[in-house]
Design a protein around this motif. Structure first.
Motif, PDB file in Angstrom:
ATOM      1  N   ALA A 556      50.991 -11.841 -61.113  1.00 40.28           N
ATOM      2  CA  ALA A 556      51.140 -12.372 -62.468  1.00 40.28           C
ATOM      3  C   ALA A 556      51.613 -11.298 -63.438  1.00 40.28           C
ATOM      4  O   ALA A 556      52.514 -11.528 -64.248  1.00 40.28           O
ATOM      5  CB  ALA A 556      49.813 -12.971 -62.945  1.00 40.28           C
ATOM      6  N   HIS A 557      51.008 -10.124 -63.386  1.00 37.52           N
ATOM      7  CA  HIS A 557      51.343  -9.053 -64.323  1.00 37.52           C
ATOM      8  C   HIS A 557      52.026  -7.932 -63.549  1.00 37.52           C
ATOM      9  O   HIS A 557      51.393  -7.121 -62.875  1.00 37.52           O
ATOM     10  CB  HIS A 557      50.087  -8.562 -65.041  1.00 37.52           C
ATOM     11  CG  HIS A 557      49.451  -9.632 -65.870  1.00 37.52           C
ATOM     12  ND1 HIS A 557      50.076 -10.193 -66.959  1.00 37.52           N
ATOM     13  CD2 HIS A 557      48.260 -10.270 -65.743  1.00 37.52           C
ATOM     14  CE1 HIS A 557      49.293 -11.120 -67.480  1.00 37.52           C
ATOM     15  NE2 HIS A 557      48.188 -11.194 -66.757  1.00 37.52           N
ATOM     16  N   LYS A 558      53.335  -7.893 -63.664  1.00 35.88           N
ATOM     17  CA  LYS A 558      54.162  -7.021 -62.842  1.00 35.88           C
ATOM     18  C   LYS A 558      53.888  -5.551 -63.118  1.00 35.88           C
ATOM     19  O   LYS A 558      53.814  -4.726 -62.188  1.00 35.88           O
ATOM     20  CB  LYS A 558      55.630  -7.351 -63.081  1.00 35.88           C
ATOM     21  CG  LYS A 558      56.009  -8.797 -62.768  1.00 35.88           C
ATOM     22  CD  LYS A 558      57.460  -9.072 -63.129  1.00 35.88           C
ATOM     23  CE  LYS A 558      57.868 -10.503 -62.790  1.00 35.88           C
ATOM     24  NZ  LYS A 558      57.090 -11.511 -63.532  1.00 35.88           N
ATOM     25  N   SER A 559      53.746  -5.183 -64.386  1.00 32.06           N
ATOM     26  CA  SER A 559      53.539  -3.776 -64.727  1.00 32.06           C
ATOM     27  C   SER A 559      52.253  -3.253 -64.121  1.00 32.06           C
ATOM     28  O   SER A 559      52.194  -2.117 -63.634  1.00 32.06           O
ATOM     29  CB  SER A 559      53.509  -3.608 -66.247  1.00 32.06           C
ATOM     30  OG  SER A 559      54.749  -3.952 -66.811  1.00 32.06           O
ATOM     31  N   ASP A 560      51.196  -4.062 -64.151  1.00 29.00           N
ATOM     32  CA  ASP A 560      49.907  -3.620 -63.619  1.00 29.00           C
ATOM     33  C   ASP A 560      49.996  -3.305 -62.134  1.00 29.00           C
ATOM     34  O   ASP A 560      49.235  -2.477 -61.618  1.00 29.00           O
ATOM     35  CB  ASP A 560      48.837  -4.696 -63.849  1.00 29.00           C
ATOM     36  CG  ASP A 560      48.536  -4.906 -65.319  1.00 29.00           C
ATOM     37  OD1 ASP A 560      48.975  -4.076 -66.131  1.00 29.00           O
ATOM     38  OD2 ASP A 560      47.869  -5.906 -65.657  1.00 29.00           O
ATOM     39  N   ALA A 561      50.907  -3.993 -61.440  1.00 29.74           N
ATOM     40  CA  ALA A 561      51.040  -3.783 -59.994  1.00 29.74           C
ATOM     41  C   ALA A 561      52.084  -2.722 -59.663  1.00 29.74           C
ATOM     42  O   ALA A 561      52.402  -2.510 -58.483  1.00 29.74           O
ATOM     43  CB  ALA A 561      51.417  -5.102 -59.323  1.00 29.74           C
ATOM     44  N   LEU A 690      51.219 -20.170 -71.323  1.00 33.02           N
ATOM     45  CA  LEU A 690      52.559 -19.603 -71.210  1.00 33.02           C
ATOM     46  C   LEU A 690      52.564 -18.295 -71.976  1.00 33.02           C
ATOM     47  O   LEU A 690      52.165 -18.255 -73.145  1.00 33.02           O
ATOM     48  CB  LEU A 690      53.606 -20.561 -71.787  1.00 33.02           C
ATOM     49  CG  LEU A 690      55.025 -20.005 -71.966  1.00 33.02           C
ATOM     50  CD1 LEU A 690      55.642 -19.659 -70.620  1.00 33.02           C
ATOM     51  CD2 LEU A 690      55.903 -21.001 -72.707  1.00 33.02           C
ATOM     52  N   ASP A 691      52.982 -17.223 -71.299  1.00 36.35           N
ATOM     53  CA  ASP A 691      53.148 -15.918 -71.947  1.00 36.35           C
ATOM     54  C   ASP A 691      54.619 -15.558 -71.980  1.00 36.35           C
ATOM     55  O   ASP A 691      55.302 -15.661 -70.956  1.00 36.35           O
ATOM     56  CB  ASP A 691      52.440 -14.821 -71.152  1.00 36.35           C
ATOM     57  CG  ASP A 691      50.944 -14.785 -71.398  1.00 36.35           C
ATOM     58  OD1 ASP A 691      50.478 -15.448 -72.329  1.00 36.35           O
ATOM     59  OD2 ASP A 691      50.257 -14.084 -70.639  1.00 36.35           O
ATOM     60  N   ILE A 692      55.096 -15.129 -73.122  1.00 37.29           N
ATOM     61  CA  ILE A 692      56.407 -14.485 -73.213  1.00 37.29           C
ATOM     62  C   ILE A 692      56.114 -13.083 -73.716  1.00 37.29           C
ATOM     63  O   ILE A 692      55.854 -12.876 -74.910  1.00 37.29           O
ATOM     64  CB  ILE A 692      57.358 -15.237 -74.163  1.00 37.29           C
ATOM     65  CG1 ILE A 692      57.432 -16.727 -73.800  1.00 37.29           C
ATOM     66  CG2 ILE A 692      58.747 -14.610 -74.141  1.00 37.29           C
ATOM     67  CD1 ILE A 692      58.231 -17.559 -74.779  1.00 37.29           C
ATOM     68  N   ASN A 693      56.140 -12.121 -72.810  1.00 39.01           N
ATOM     69  CA  ASN A 693      55.688 -10.776 -73.157  1.00 39.01           C
ATOM     70  C   ASN A 693      56.378  -9.752 -72.251  1.00 39.01           C
ATOM     71  O   ASN A 693      56.247  -9.832 -71.028  1.00 39.01           O
ATOM     72  CB  ASN A 693      54.172 -10.668 -72.987  1.00 39.01           C
ATOM     73  CG  ASN A 693      53.654  -9.287 -73.334  1.00 39.01           C
ATOM     74  OD1 ASN A 693      54.131  -8.646 -74.260  1.00 39.01           O
ATOM     75  ND2 ASN A 693      52.680  -8.815 -72.565  1.00 39.01           N
ATOM     76  N   PRO A 694      57.124  -8.818 -72.854  1.00 41.25           N
ATOM     77  CA  PRO A 694      57.311  -8.697 -74.290  1.00 41.25           C
ATOM     78  C   PRO A 694      58.570  -9.414 -74.785  1.00 41.25           C
ATOM     79  O   PRO A 694      59.474  -9.693 -74.006  1.00 41.25           O
ATOM     80  CB  PRO A 694      57.473  -7.192 -74.469  1.00 41.25           C
ATOM     81  CG  PRO A 694      58.166  -6.756 -73.214  1.00 41.25           C
ATOM     82  CD  PRO A 694      57.623  -7.639 -72.116  1.00 41.25           C
ATOM     83  N   VAL A 695      58.572  -9.667 -76.088  1.00 40.30           N
ATOM     84  CA  VAL A 695      59.800  -9.997 -76.809  1.00 40.30           C
ATOM     85  C   VAL A 695      60.189  -8.716 -77.538  1.00 40.30           C
ATOM     86  O   VAL A 695      59.459  -8.255 -78.427  1.00 40.30           O
ATOM     87  CB  VAL A 695      59.589 -11.149 -77.804  1.00 40.30           C
ATOM     88  CG1 VAL A 695      60.873 -11.416 -78.581  1.00 40.30           C
ATOM     89  CG2 VAL A 695      59.113 -12.400 -77.090  1.00 40.30           C
ATOM     90  N   ILE A 696      61.297  -8.111 -77.123  1.00 37.31           N
ATOM     91  CA  ILE A 696      61.721  -6.840 -77.717  1.00 37.31           C
ATOM     92  C   ILE A 696      62.544  -7.139 -78.964  1.00 37.31           C
ATOM     93  O   ILE A 696      63.567  -7.836 -78.902  1.00 37.31           O
ATOM     94  CB  ILE A 696      62.520  -6.000 -76.710  1.00 37.31           C
ATOM     95  CG1 ILE A 696      61.636  -5.678 -75.491  1.00 37.31           C
ATOM     96  CG2 ILE A 696      63.011  -4.706 -77.351  1.00 37.31           C
ATOM     97  CD1 ILE A 696      62.343  -4.901 -74.407  1.00 37.31           C
ATOM     98  N   CYS A 697      62.083  -6.623 -80.090  1.00 33.36           N
ATOM     99  CA  CYS A 697      62.657  -6.969 -81.397  1.00 33.36           C
ATOM    100  C   CYS A 697      63.548  -5.824 -81.870  1.00 33.36           C
ATOM    101  O   CYS A 697      63.053  -4.744 -82.241  1.00 33.36           O
ATOM    102  CB  CYS A 697      61.551  -7.231 -82.411  1.00 33.36           C
ATOM    103  SG  CYS A 697      60.374  -8.503 -81.866  1.00 33.36           S
ATOM    104  N   GLY A 698      64.835  -6.055 -81.848  1.00 32.46           N
ATOM    105  CA  GLY A 698      65.794  -5.043 -82.258  1.00 32.46           C
ATOM    106  C   GLY A 698      66.426  -5.380 -83.591  1.00 32.46           C
ATOM    107  O   GLY A 698      66.129  -6.402 -84.210  1.00 32.46           O
ATOM    108  N   ALA A 707      58.200 -13.468 -68.653  1.00 36.84           N
ATOM    109  CA  ALA A 707      57.411 -14.650 -68.994  1.00 36.84           C
ATOM    110  C   ALA A 707      56.537 -15.042 -67.818  1.00 36.84           C
ATOM    111  O   ALA A 707      56.861 -14.757 -66.655  1.00 36.84           O
ATOM    112  CB  ALA A 707      58.316 -15.817 -69.396  1.00 36.84           C
ATOM    113  N   LEU A 708      55.450 -15.677 -68.126  1.00 37.22           N
ATOM    114  CA  LEU A 708      54.499 -16.174 -67.130  1.00 37.22           C
ATOM    115  C   LEU A 708      54.026 -17.546 -67.586  1.00 37.22           C
ATOM    116  O   LEU A 708      53.701 -17.733 -68.765  1.00 37.22           O
ATOM    117  CB  LEU A 708      53.304 -15.224 -67.020  1.00 37.22           C
ATOM    118  CG  LEU A 708      52.062 -15.746 -66.291  1.00 37.22           C
ATOM    119  CD1 LEU A 708      52.345 -15.857 -64.793  1.00 37.22           C
ATOM    120  CD2 LEU A 708      50.865 -14.828 -66.539  1.00 37.22           C
TER     121      LEU A 708
END
Length: 763
Positions: A556-561, A690-698, A707-708
């Protein structure tokens, strides 16, 4: 025929099961309270032990009464409740109050549903309303009915406050408070096995005396009906002041989703209050001050023209330079705005003040102490006359004056006669207040707020109400729901595609990002890859640099893995990265467009069992867990509301640009939030989170890069589409508390084998 709710709250006939003549017993207090009801209902006493009580006949059983009654008070032990309520239901009695906890021990000796569920089933099947269990009862002051088992003041005069509280202690505390509070209806509703807060609220709003509502709740029951009642309160311009404790179970089933975790606990209450203009308070002191301010004080009036020159603000007059500064410090901490006064007001104050005093807001007027009454009254009137000032307060301690000087109370009354704006006394120390002076001021419609912090918070609620008046069409609170958007038109084709994806079990990776793009949310380009060759081809199509992520559905959480590799600049680096990722996590991967860094947001949806989808906005990336900086709202969400929510987050400072970094483009961020709101309107019933994380704000775009989604289980989805009626049941307290100590609801009860002949011994 009157409704069962009206029959309960306006009962013309009452049966008291467990009545007793013995002083100090629950049964004796119950008789005493009901029989002093000004409405003088027909009272039937029930207890097989006594032929009469206090000159009134006492019946052995409910079965012996000459008529069905509007209300049955059950002052009996838990083990007698089922027989007695069943008998009342079979007789056609309209309603009941259960004072006891209705507790039953689970185990093999007690098969089947718990006692509380059985009691609720009996009452619902008979069309009965049921107050409790675990409650203090109620007082309908407007209609003169006391349905209590504990002693309250005999002289309760009707007033503007309607109170519903799950806590019996809060019920008694507010009824007995030495405040400017009097009640139209006060209900200790307890566990709400059948009759819930919204039912009492609907009734109270139809009482002409009700001008403000106080709710003290530990669980949200019958959420849909509660929303309807709160909408009626807003339409009728009746402020609702809400104190909540505990947490909701929302989000517990979706622990894999950050949005679920962020929305859990207080999130549903936050969203509900924001949607309906409810004034949330943090403790009982703020509750009491806010209720008093709305109950006896003047309401802010919207300007007749295009609006005031500045947002609503406060002005205060002090007799101490230090306390003036202290008030300013606390107000700044709490976000209570003081109005910058005009040049004309400054000039007027300069003529009033002794030399050396500064004509400003907040204002210290104490100099020589001469002409106190006239000086303070004139200062209050001058500030009230400033066009930017919404409300004025005399911020003094209001202590008993040992020389008998009554200049301060008289100054406030003088000022009240010369201005129509809201006016209050703001005291710093509750224990120092002159009770007689406060009582006299309250009798003249001047609220006396009992504490710097709680009083300023109450005044902030008043200013918030003024702001809603001014920013809505026609200056009507009914239009002041902060959602600011009506339901969007359903795109049936898009909805069908989304439902098919969610039902497919493949709602992740590139397909999920494509779904978000369907709702106008800008997403990073992403291509799936099942082997190294596919990954290299995807990167060639997208263009380097790229990001490589695991696309294994179980992660589910790619960065954590350790499943996200950033800044890959060429084929060799990509091939090595893919080999590492595949060996550790599996062959499924996602090759994504690299997005320039910027402030990161998280936006998402989480389903509350009663309210439905909640939209969650907060700090993104790793900050989503470190800061828990979030706002929760019920969709639909307009761009105006989205902007307001963003401005309330701590991360808004990063979005605005810091230390030379450019500000993030605002419109793309708002478009992402409103797009997610549209998704909630079309697919909210089909997903749990539903998670949209992150939304990078430029500076030019806001790009969703990951998203998950957690679809709803098919069985839950079928049930939700087929079910209508009551909202979810909420947790009930393990014990019935009164004044901090657990008490038995009544004395022992003896029950015979037949319900119709059940005996009651509540002596």
């Amino acid at each position: 025929m009157t409704s069962a709710l009206a029959a309960m709250l306006e009962a013309r006939s009452v049966a008291l099961v467990g009545a007793s003549p013995r002083p100090g017993t629950f049964g004796q207090r119950m008789v005493e309270e009901v029989t002093q009801s000004p409405s003088r209902p027909r009272v039937y006493l029930v207890n097989p032990k006594y032929p009469e009580i206090g000159g009134r006949p006492c019946h052995p059983s409910l079965a012996d009464l000459p008529e069905p009654v509007d209300l049955v008070l059950l002052g009996v032990r838990d083990d007698a409740l089922e027989d007695q309520l069943g008998l009342a239901a079979s007789r056609g009695d309209r309603s009941a109050v259960i004072f006891g906890n209705a507790h039953s021990e689970p185990g093999p000796q007690a098969p089947g549903p718990p006692l509380r569920d059985r009691l609720a089933g009996l009452a619902r099947a008979a069309g009965m309303e049921l107050c409790g269990a675990g409650c203090m009862g109620f007082v309908n002051v407007s209609r003169g009915l006391r349905a209590l088992g504990y002693t309250e003041a005999s002289a309760l005069l009707p007033g503007p406050v309607a109170l519903v509280t799950h806590s019996g202690s809060v019920f008694s505390a507010l009824l007995r408070a030495r405040r400017g509070l009097s009640f139209s209806l006060a209900v200790s509703s307890g566990q709400e096995l059948v009759t819930t807060t919204p039912a009492y609220l609907e009734y109270a709003l139809d009482l002409p005396e009700t001008r403000v509502v106080g709710l003290v709740l530990e669980a949200m029951r019958d959420a849909g009906r509660l929303r309807g009642a709160l909408a009626v309160a807003a339409e009728r311009d009746v402020p609702v002041v809400l104190l909540t404790v505990g947490g909701s179970a929302a989000g517990q089933a979706m622990v894999a989703a950050h949005s679920g975790a962020l929305a859990a606990g207080d999130g549903p209450w936050e969203a509900l209050a924001r949607a309906h203009g409810v004034h949330r308070v943090g403790d009982l002191a703020e509750l009491a001050d806010t209720l008093e301010l709305f109950a006896i004080g003047r309401r802010p009036v919207a300007p007749a023209g295009p609006g005031r020159p500045a947002p609503p603000g406060l002005a205060t007059v002090h007799d101490s330079g230090l306390e003036r500064a202290h008030t300013a410090d606390v107000a700044d901490e709490l976000g209570v705005p003081f109005t910058p006064i005009t040049a004309a007001t400054t000039k007027l104050l300069t003529r009033l003040l002794d030399p050396g005093l500064l004509p400003a807001n907040p204002l210290d007027v104490w100099g020589t102490g001469a002409d106190t009454r006239e000086l303070f009254a004139a200062a209050l009137v001058a500030l009230a006359g400033d066009p930017g000032v919404t409300a004025v307060a005399l911020a003094v301690d209001l202590v008993p004056e040992l020389d008998g000087d009554d200049s301060y109370p008289l100054a406030v009354l003088d000022a009240a006669a010369r201005t129509d704006k809201p006016l209050a006394v703001l005291s710093n120390l509750p224990s120092g207040i002159d009770l007689q002076a406060a009582s006299e001021l309250r009798a003249q419609g001047i609220p006396v707020l009992e504490g710097t912090r709680s009083g300023l918070l109450a005044l902030r609620h008043l200013l918030d109400r003024a702001a809603r008046l001014e920013c809505t069409p026609g200056h009507g609170i009914a239009d002041a729901s902060e959602t600011g958007a009506g339901p969007a038109e359903i795109d049936t084709g898009r909805q069908r595609r989304g439902r098919e994806l969610l039902a497919s079990g493949q709602a992740g990776g590139a397909p999920l990002l494509a779904l978000l793009a369907d709702y106008g949310i800008t997403v990073a380009r992403a291509e799936p890859a099942g082997d190294a060759a596919a990954a290299l081809a995807a990167a060639e199509a997208i263009g380097y640099p790229v990001v490589l992520k695991t696309d294994e559905p179980a992660i589910a959480h790619k960065s954590d893995a350790g499943g996200v590799l950033l800044g890959i600049t060429g084929p060799d680096e990509l091939a090595a990265g893919y080999a590492d990722l595949a060996a550790r996590l599996g062959p499924r991967a996602l090759v994504c467009q690299a997005v320039p860094p910027g402030p990161e947001l998280s936006i998402g949806l989480a389903r509350d069992p009663g309210l439905g989808p909640l939209l969650v906005i907060g700090a993104g990336g790793i900050l989503v867990e470190l800061l828990a900086d979030r706002a929760v709202v019920l969709p639909p969400v307009s761009a105006r509301l989205a902007a307001s929510l963003l401005d309330g987050l701590r991360i808004s400072k990063l979005l605005a640009g810091v230390r030379g970094t450019p500000p993030a483009a605002r419109e793309p961020v708002l478009a992402a939030i409103t797009g997610l709101s549209q998704l909630a309107g079309e697919l909210g019933d089909d997903l749990d989170a539903l998670d949209i994380n992150p939304v990078i704000c430029g500076p030019r775009a806001a790009v969703a890069v990951d998203a998950l989604v957690i679809p709803r289980r098919p069985s839950a989805l079928r049930d939700s589409r087929a079910r209508s009626g009551r909202g979810p049941s909420a947790r009930t307290p393990a014990a019935w508390w009164y004044g901090g100590a657990t008490r038995a609801a009544a004395t022992p009860v003896t029950v015979t084998a037949g319900a119709t002949a059940a005996g009651i011994d509540a002596s």
